[in-house]
Design a protein around this motif. Structure first.
Motif, PDB file in Angstrom:
ATOM      1  N   GLY A 155      -3.907   1.270  74.868  1.00 29.17           N
ATOM      2  CA  GLY A 155      -4.275   2.494  75.560  1.00 29.17           C
ATOM      3  C   GLY A 155      -4.679   3.622  74.651  1.00 29.17           C
ATOM      4  O   GLY A 155      -5.156   4.658  75.124  1.00 29.17           O
ATOM      5  N   VAL A 156      -4.485   3.466  73.338  1.00 27.88           N
ATOM      6  CA  VAL A 156      -4.864   4.497  72.370  1.00 27.88           C
ATOM      7  C   VAL A 156      -5.905   3.900  71.433  1.00 27.88           C
ATOM      8  O   VAL A 156      -5.648   2.887  70.779  1.00 27.88           O
ATOM      9  N   PRO A 157      -7.079   4.494  71.324  1.00 25.40           N
ATOM     10  CA  PRO A 157      -7.551   5.689  72.036  1.00 25.40           C
ATOM     11  C   PRO A 157      -8.315   5.383  73.322  1.00 25.40           C
ATOM     12  O   PRO A 157      -8.703   6.295  74.037  1.00 25.40           O
ATOM     13  N   VAL A 158      -8.591   4.089  73.596  1.00 28.24           N
ATOM     14  CA  VAL A 158      -9.398   3.733  74.765  1.00 28.24           C
ATOM     15  C   VAL A 158      -8.602   2.783  75.653  1.00 28.24           C
ATOM     16  O   VAL A 158      -8.100   1.763  75.179  1.00 28.24           O
ATOM     17  N   SER A 159      -8.482   3.121  76.918  1.00 32.29           N
ATOM     18  CA  SER A 159      -7.821   2.216  77.856  1.00 32.29           C
ATOM     19  C   SER A 159      -8.801   1.637  78.859  1.00 32.29           C
ATOM     20  O   SER A 159      -8.718   0.457  79.210  1.00 32.29           O
ATOM     21  N   ALA A 160      -9.728   2.452  79.332  1.00 37.82           N
ATOM     22  CA  ALA A 160     -10.649   2.025  80.388  1.00 37.82           C
ATOM     23  C   ALA A 160     -12.078   1.987  79.873  1.00 37.82           C
ATOM     24  O   ALA A 160     -12.511   2.868  79.131  1.00 37.82           O
ATOM     25  N   CYS A 161     -12.789   0.953  80.288  1.00 35.98           N
ATOM     26  CA  CYS A 161     -14.214   0.808  80.016  1.00 35.98           C
ATOM     27  C   CYS A 161     -14.934   0.769  81.364  1.00 35.98           C
ATOM     28  O   CYS A 161     -14.355   0.351  82.373  1.00 35.98           O
ATOM     29  N   TYR A 162     -16.183   1.211  81.388  1.00 38.18           N
ATOM     30  CA  TYR A 162     -16.922   1.354  82.652  1.00 38.18           C
ATOM     31  C   TYR A 162     -18.229   0.555  82.634  1.00 38.18           C
ATOM     32  O   TYR A 162     -19.179   0.896  83.325  1.00 38.18           O
ATOM     33  N   CYS A 163     -18.245  -0.536  81.870  1.00 38.65           N
ATOM     34  CA  CYS A 163     -19.459  -1.337  81.733  1.00 38.65           C
ATOM     35  C   CYS A 163     -19.617  -2.293  82.916  1.00 38.65           C
ATOM     36  O   CYS A 163     -18.759  -2.364  83.806  1.00 38.65           O
ATOM     37  N   ASP A 164     -20.683  -3.070  82.906  1.00 39.73           N
ATOM     38  CA  ASP A 164     -20.947  -4.003  84.004  1.00 39.73           C
ATOM     39  C   ASP A 164     -19.923  -5.137  84.040  1.00 39.73           C
ATOM     40  O   ASP A 164     -19.573  -5.629  85.121  1.00 39.73           O
ATOM     41  N   SER A 165     -19.434  -5.573  82.861  1.00 36.91           N
ATOM     42  CA  SER A 165     -18.385  -6.604  82.851  1.00 36.91           C
ATOM     43  C   SER A 165     -17.122  -6.096  83.530  1.00 36.91           C
ATOM     44  O   SER A 165     -16.472  -6.824  84.292  1.00 36.91           O
ATOM     45  N   CYS A 166     -16.794  -4.839  83.265  1.00 34.56           N
ATOM     46  CA  CYS A 166     -15.615  -4.245  83.907  1.00 34.56           C
ATOM     47  C   CYS A 166     -15.838  -4.079  85.399  1.00 34.56           C
ATOM     48  O   CYS A 166     -14.905  -4.236  86.192  1.00 34.56           O
ATOM     49  N   ALA A 167     -17.077  -3.765  85.798  1.00 36.67           N
ATOM     50  CA  ALA A 167     -17.376  -3.630  87.221  1.00 36.67           C
ATOM     51  C   ALA A 167     -17.110  -4.944  87.944  1.00 36.67           C
ATOM     52  O   ALA A 167     -16.486  -4.978  89.018  1.00 36.67           O
ATOM     53  N   ALA A 168     -17.580  -6.052  87.362  1.00 39.33           N
ATOM     54  CA  ALA A 168     -17.366  -7.361  87.983  1.00 39.33           C
ATOM     55  C   ALA A 168     -15.881  -7.717  88.008  1.00 39.33           C
ATOM     56  O   ALA A 168     -15.373  -8.257  88.999  1.00 39.33           O
ATOM     57  N   HIS A 169     -15.199  -7.412  86.913  1.00 36.35           N
ATOM     58  CA  HIS A 169     -13.763  -7.691  86.834  1.00 36.35           C
ATOM     59  C   HIS A 169     -12.995  -6.835  87.842  1.00 36.35           C
ATOM     60  O   HIS A 169     -12.057  -7.307  88.490  1.00 36.35           O
ATOM     61  N   PHE A 170     -13.391  -5.576  87.997  1.00 40.42           N
ATOM     62  CA  PHE A 170     -12.749  -4.673  88.957  1.00 40.42           C
ATOM     63  C   PHE A 170     -12.890  -5.221  90.378  1.00 40.42           C
ATOM     64  O   PHE A 170     -11.949  -5.181  91.174  1.00 40.42           O
ATOM     65  N   ARG A 171     -14.075  -5.747  90.700  1.00 36.89           N
ATOM     66  CA  ARG A 171     -14.264  -6.314  92.049  1.00 36.89           C
ATOM     67  C   ARG A 171     -13.342  -7.501  92.271  1.00 36.89           C
ATOM     68  O   ARG A 171     -12.787  -7.674  93.367  1.00 36.89           O
ATOM     69  N   ARG A 172     -13.168  -8.334  91.247  1.00 42.21           N
ATOM     70  CA  ARG A 172     -12.243  -9.468  91.378  1.00 42.21           C
ATOM     71  C   ARG A 172     -10.824  -8.969  91.565  1.00 42.21           C
ATOM     72  O   ARG A 172     -10.058  -9.519  92.362  1.00 42.21           O
ATOM     73  N   TRP A 173     -10.469  -7.910  90.831  1.00 34.98           N
ATOM     74  CA  TRP A 173      -9.124  -7.325  90.968  1.00 34.98           C
ATOM     75  C   TRP A 173      -8.918  -6.774  92.375  1.00 34.98           C
ATOM     76  O   TRP A 173      -7.848  -6.964  92.970  1.00 34.98           O
ATOM     77  N   LEU A 174      -9.928  -6.111  92.913  1.00 32.64           N
ATOM     78  CA  LEU A 174      -9.834  -5.580  94.272  1.00 32.64           C
ATOM     79  C   LEU A 174      -9.684  -6.711  95.288  1.00 32.64           C
ATOM     80  O   LEU A 174      -8.909  -6.596  96.251  1.00 32.64           O
ATOM     81  N   ALA A 175     -10.426  -7.801  95.085  1.00 39.88           N
ATOM     82  CA  ALA A 175     -10.327  -8.929  96.006  1.00 39.88           C
ATOM     83  C   ALA A 175      -8.920  -9.512  95.989  1.00 39.88           C
ATOM     84  O   ALA A 175      -8.359  -9.864  97.046  1.00 39.88           O
ATOM     85  N   THR A 176      -8.316  -9.603  94.805  1.00 40.37           N
ATOM     86  CA  THR A 176      -6.948 -10.117  94.695  1.00 40.37           C
ATOM     87  C   THR A 176      -5.941  -9.143  95.286  1.00 40.37           C
ATOM     88  O   THR A 176      -4.986  -9.530  95.958  1.00 40.37           O
ATOM     89  N   THR A 177      -6.159  -7.849  95.049  1.00 47.45           N
ATOM     90  CA  THR A 177      -5.205  -6.824  95.479  1.00 47.45           C
ATOM     91  C   THR A 177      -5.285  -6.564  96.979  1.00 47.45           C
ATOM     92  O   THR A 177      -4.252  -6.428  97.657  1.00 47.45           O
ATOM     93  N   TYR A 178      -6.501  -6.496  97.522  1.00 47.54           N
ATOM     94  CA  TYR A 178      -6.691  -6.081  98.915  1.00 47.54           C
ATOM     95  C   TYR A 178      -7.179  -7.193  99.844  1.00 47.54           C
ATOM     96  O   TYR A 178      -6.997  -7.102 101.061  1.00 47.54           O
ATOM     97  N   GLY A 179      -7.833  -8.175  99.286  1.00 48.05           N
ATOM     98  CA  GLY A 179      -8.323  -9.268 100.115  1.00 48.05           C
ATOM     99  C   GLY A 179      -9.705  -9.036 100.677  1.00 48.05           C
ATOM    100  O   GLY A 179     -10.596  -9.877 100.529  1.00 48.05           O
ATOM    101  N   THR A 180      -9.932  -7.919 101.351  1.00 51.42           N
ATOM    102  CA  THR A 180     -11.210  -7.666 102.019  1.00 51.42           C
ATOM    103  C   THR A 180     -11.716  -6.270 101.694  1.00 51.42           C
ATOM    104  O   THR A 180     -10.958  -5.373 101.326  1.00 51.42           O
TER     105      THR A 180
END
Length: 673
Positions: A155-180
């Motif tokens: 987390g020091v100095p960078v924790s979050a990235c906002y690239c396209d790979s992270c976008a795809a990974h975030f969508r997978r995380w949302l699908a696992t977390t919320y389902g729909t």
């Protein structure tokens, strides 16, 4: 089960980050000789060494590391071996430039510092697994190996990235977390401002927008980024567990520094075999020893009360603040032993030998630029002897009096944009309440809002904007069963999705506090209010006021002026067998002391008025006995009452009745019986 103490370490941990690659091998023999002179028991090696260990893709050079680990082993010094995954080599980034992180504004950061990592990047993950595997295969059964040190200060100095790979990974995380996508829309309240999504594929990270973005999305992205870093840690940890069974795995936390506000340490504490922490004094004019005590208490709490290790702190000045003063004579030992009092199984430093080049060349070290004919070196040697004399307290636990509730996810949510007042700072309130408890000589455990609180006579909630229904029910049950609760303003307001709890404020705390809040009324920067008590005495508040409506609670203090004049400011509610206090403005130190004094009486906590100010008294106990630490942060000699006699371990003297603690000194008594 993995080991939870450094393998082969029989005393307390004493040493620091050792970077022999910065020095010619001719210096290494002198290093180990000086380590023996200082009483060093363990050093951390290899944390930033990926470029040396793998100078080109798939080509490895372990010769230098073999030699230094062998040399340390020959001199009886244990090794905390790092996986160097915090700084991939430049050749890796040239082959995989998309592994460099991208900011919310779309700027890709460059190589040349440390921690420039997109944690979603598949190439980074694969490369990290390969170097970790190679290290585990080569050193997993080395007799010098005490524990593994994965990465460095996640987390020091960078924790979050906002690239396209992270976008795809975030969508997978949302699908696992919320389902729909419908569940995501509901959680984030996307009906507001027409933000509704038709598909998970439409969702991106919370990148730069024309005005404030969706707070539910921003909060979830913080969770996602934290979970992604933790996923990478666990991947390395599992490799090490598989290839080096019986050797504990850790990574160094930074629990109490605001620079590391992106990590949910409650979650991380469950994943490491040993909790370790880095702590550096923030010299901003406040009492630095109070922040130190808070860091140690918070780290011990993340460890579930178990012993932990201070893996980094400084012998003297640091290098990354606007002004970096040296520590006063004796302060290094006070700092170090203060951490030990609050549960650390030793004191480690960054770093062993002070660097001559690089960004941290003015950061102090165990061997300073001036060498061994220096105050710092003499104090290092003295501290090594002190820690050696305290070896018998290994495995004992620090005894706490009260619990202070803290939740990193609530901190994330409160720090999002467009809150009622930017002057309200959750961390400031936690610091302020902690300092007031510290000055009452009460030792604090931190606790998650949903944790079992039944062992504590007093629980304090300095700032929990985000609180689940389960947490609210937990506090109500705690009070009903006889506990005493103190809650500060702007707590219990939203649920885990940053959605305001249905009904009047303070949401899930209405019943336990016996009141509602009709409206917040934050103050302007130069405004303050007076509070009057039933005896006509006055307190002062600033930053925040509220229109409080008692619904079972009694009014203890009333606003005397301002927009809320005549309304309750501090209330007390008897519920079941216990009592809940509420304060609706920001009290200063005097007001907090008064409030906590009343609450301590309700909790039947013994007053400790006989203990001197700024002399902290803490106890550790376990199978080896009971130990009393007295740390004198003042320039005057002090005396501390002893319940029973004992042996002072740093001097070998007997102590009875009242323990003499010289100015600036530490005393540790192993109590009889």
């Amino acid at each position: 089960m993995p080991e939870t103490t450094p393998k082969g370490l029989t005393g307390l941990a004493f040493g620091g980050d050792y970077n022999p690659e910065q020095w010619p091998e001719s210096v290494w023999q002198e290093d180990v000789r000086l380590m023996r002179e200082a009483g060093v028991t363990m050093v951390s090696v290899g944390i930033f060494s990926w470029a040396l260990l793998e100078p080109s893709p798939g080509e490895y050079d372990f010769g230098w590391l073999d030699r230094i680990i062998g040399l340390l082993h020959d001199h009886g010094i244990r090794v905390d071996l790092g996986t160097p995954t915090v700084v991939p080599p430049v050749w890796f980034y040239r082959a995989h430039p998309d592994a460099l992180p991208v900011t919310p504004e779309g700027v890709r950061l460059e190589f040349g510092s440390r921690g420039a990592i997109c944690h979603s990047n598949a190439d980074y993950r694969a490369a990290a697994a390969r170097i970790t595997t190679r290290l585990a295969e080569r050193y997993g059964d080395h007799p010098a190996l005490a524990m593994w040190h994965v990465h460095n200060e996640y987390g020091v100095p960078v924790s979050a990235c906002y690239c396209d790979s992270c976008a795809a990974h975030f969508r997978r995380w949302l699908a696992t977390t919320y389902g729909t996508v419908e569940a995501v829309n509901e959680a984030w309240g996307t009906a507001f401002w027409g933000q509704r999504y038709a598909s998970l594929e439409d969702i991106n990270p919370p990148r730069a927008t024309p005005t404030v973005g969706n707070p539910g999305q921003a909060l979830d992205y913080k969770r996602f980024a934290d979970a992604t870093m933790r996923e990478n840690f666990c991947a390395e940890r599992d490799i090490l567990h598989r290839l080096a069974p019986g050797v504990p795995v850790t990574t160094n936390f930074m629990t109490a520094l605001s620079q590391c506000d992106s990590v949910d340490y409650w979650a991380w504490g469950r994943e490491v075999d040993i909790v370790t922490n880095d702590h550096y004094l923030i010299t901003d004019g406040r009492r630095t020893h109070v922040n130190l005590a808070m860091a140690a208490d918070l780290t011990r709490s993340v460890a579930g009360g178990a012993p932990w290790i201070l893996l980094e702190h400084s012998t003297s000045g640091i290098n990354w603040q606007p002004r970096n003063p040296a520590k006063a004579p004796g302060q290094m030992a006070r700092n170090s032993l203060g951490h030990v009092a609050r549960g650390s199984e030793g004191a480690m430093f960054f770093q062993w030998r002070q660097s001559r080049r690089g960004a941290e060349k003015f950061h102090s070290a165990m061997v300073p630029h001036g060498g061994t004919d220096t105050r710092v070196w003499r104090e290092v040697v003295g501290l090594g002897a002190s820690l050696d004399s305290l070896a018998t307290l290994r495995g004992t636990r620090t005894e706490a009096d009260v619990a202070l509730l803290w939740d990193w996810q609530s901190w994330w949510a409160q720090n999002l944009a467009w809150r009622p007042s930017e002057d309200h700072d959750a961390r400031e309130r936690a610091d302020a309440f902690y300092e007031a408890l510290y000055d009452r000589h009460l030792t604090v455990d931190f606790a998650h809002p949903e944790a079992d609180l039944s062992a504590y006579p007093l629980v304090v909630v300095p700032a929990l904007y985000l609180m689940t229904e389960a947490a609210g029910n937990n506090l109500k049950e705690y009070v009903e069963n006889g506990g005493t609760l103190v809650v500060s303003y702007f707590s219990g307001i939203v649920d885990e999705h940053d959605c305001v709890h249905e009904g009047a404020y303070p949401g899930v705390l209405r019943d336990v506090l016996g009141l509602t809040v009709e409206e917040f009324s934050p103050l302007l920067a130069d405004q303050s209010v007076r509070l009057t008590g039933p005896d006509g005495s006055e307190l002062g508040g600033d930053v925040w006021t509220e229109f409080v409506v008692p619904r079972g609670a009694e009014t203890v203090w009333t606003y005397a002026d301002g927009l809320t004049a005549g309304h309750p400011a501090v209330t007390r509610h008897r519920l079941g067998e216990g009592t809940a206090w509420y304060v609706s403005t920001r009290l200063g130190h005097e007001g907090l002391d008064a409030l906590l004094g009343w609450a301590a009486e309700d909790a039947r906590l013994d007053p400790r008025a006989g203990l001197p100010h700024d002399v902290e008294v803490v106890r550790r106990s376990g199978e080896s006995g009971s130990y009393l630490f007295a740390v004198n942060h003042t320039a005057a000699d002090a005396k501390v009452p002893l319940e029973t006699s004992g042996t002072e371990l740093l001097t070998g003297e007997r102590a009875a009745g009242r323990l003499a603690v010289p100015a600036g000194a530490v005393r540790v008594v192993r109590l009889d019986g």
